[in-house]
Design an enzyme around this catalytic site. Structure first.
Site, PDB file in Angstrom:
ATOM      1  N   CYS A 132       0.864  -1.179   0.000  1.00 15.71           N
ATOM      2  CA  CYS A 132       0.000   0.000   0.000  1.00 15.71           C
ATOM      3  C   CYS A 132       0.899   1.226   0.000  1.00 15.71           C
ATOM      4  CB  CYS A 132      -0.897  -0.002   1.234  1.00 15.71           C
ATOM      5  SG  CYS A 132      -1.863   1.514   1.417  1.00 15.71           S
ATOM      6  N   CYS A 171      -0.192   3.468  -6.693  1.00 16.42           N
ATOM      7  CA  CYS A 171      -1.178   2.748  -5.883  1.00 16.42           C
ATOM      8  C   CYS A 171      -1.295   1.353  -6.476  1.00 16.42           C
ATOM      9  CB  CYS A 171      -2.522   3.470  -5.902  1.00 16.42           C
ATOM     10  SG  CYS A 171      -3.864   2.550  -5.101  1.00 16.42           S
TER      11      CYS A 171
END
Length: 245
Positions: A69, A178
């Site tokens: 993440c 991302c």
């Protein structure tokens, strides 16, 4: 067994790539879809969420966790490492920037979550290795919710055009900051007419290979296991069972 932590489908996207590249390694993946997206949360919220999940990995005797993440790596990873000194927490932001060091970057669109953009971590690292590279940071806050909701591709394309049309022909490369974004990498490349980079190639080189005769894969979600299983079947052609945590 290697842990993989993300707010949702991004971690499973990364997991699929790892399984393809290093098939003799076992993984346990936690998709925290109940708290997705992470990109609109404060540092304190992110730290408390991540701390709870790292403790869970600890309870499963998993000592190496890939923080799949960008938002967590950009914001609270130093705190997590201080809180869990015996855990090996892998930072995908640093890995990605190191992987890009030899790339001839002249202009780069940095597509990421609001919190990742606000942190400025990617920009600082990229401009340290590529001081003449023009970096355009762009927070694409709508993308993760749309992908998590498995919205029709036409809706996602419309949003992508709203974000990206002004960069068509303006940048040489796009960094997908991302782990959800590789799901729409081909659409991004079509709109911007530029090559995309993401973290997966860099991650593989940092994961310890276990060389197991029989690998094990466990996928957990904090939301709805049946829904997640359908999502990964539809989007990733994966049939691994999903367990609700």
């Amino acid at each position: 067994m290697i842990g993989v932590l993300d707010s949702g489908l991004g971690g499973i996207v990364t997991l699929k790539y790892l399984l393809e590249q290093i098939p003799d390694t076992s993984f346990v993946c936690l998709a925290d879809q109940a708290n997705a997206p992470y990109g609109d949360k404060s540092n304190e919220q992110l730290f408390q969420i991540a701390k709870r999940h790292i403790k869970w990995f600890e309870s499963q005797n998993v000592t190496t966790v890939l923080i799949a993440c960008n938002t967590l790596c950009s914001t609270v990873l130093p705190q997590l490492r201080q809180e869990f000194p015996m855990m090996h927490l892998i930072d995908i932001v640093t890995l990605t920037c190191e992987d890009l060091m030899e790339e001839p970057l002249e202009s780069l669109l940095l597509l990421a979550t609001e919190r990742s953009i606000q942190s400025g971590v990617y920009e600082r690292k990229i401009q340290k290795s590529h001081p003449t590279c023009k970096v355009y940071p762009l927070a694409a806050s709508q993308l993760v919710p749309l992908l998590e909701q498995n919205q029709p591709i036409e809706i996602i394309k419309k949003v992508l055009h709203e974000y990206l049309d002004e960069y068509q022909g303006k940048v040489q490369s796009v960094l997908l900051g991302c782990t959800h974004y590789p799901l729409v990498a081909s659409e991004i490349e079509k709109i911007v007419s530029a090559r995309t980079y993401d973290s997966r190639h860099a991650i593989v080189k940092a994961i310890p290979h276990e060389h197991l005769n029989q690998r094990e894969v466990k996928i957990y979600t904090t939301l709805d296991a049946e829904q997640t299983q359908q999502q990964i079947a539809d989007l990733l052609n994966m049939n691994d069972p999903v367990v609700q945590l």
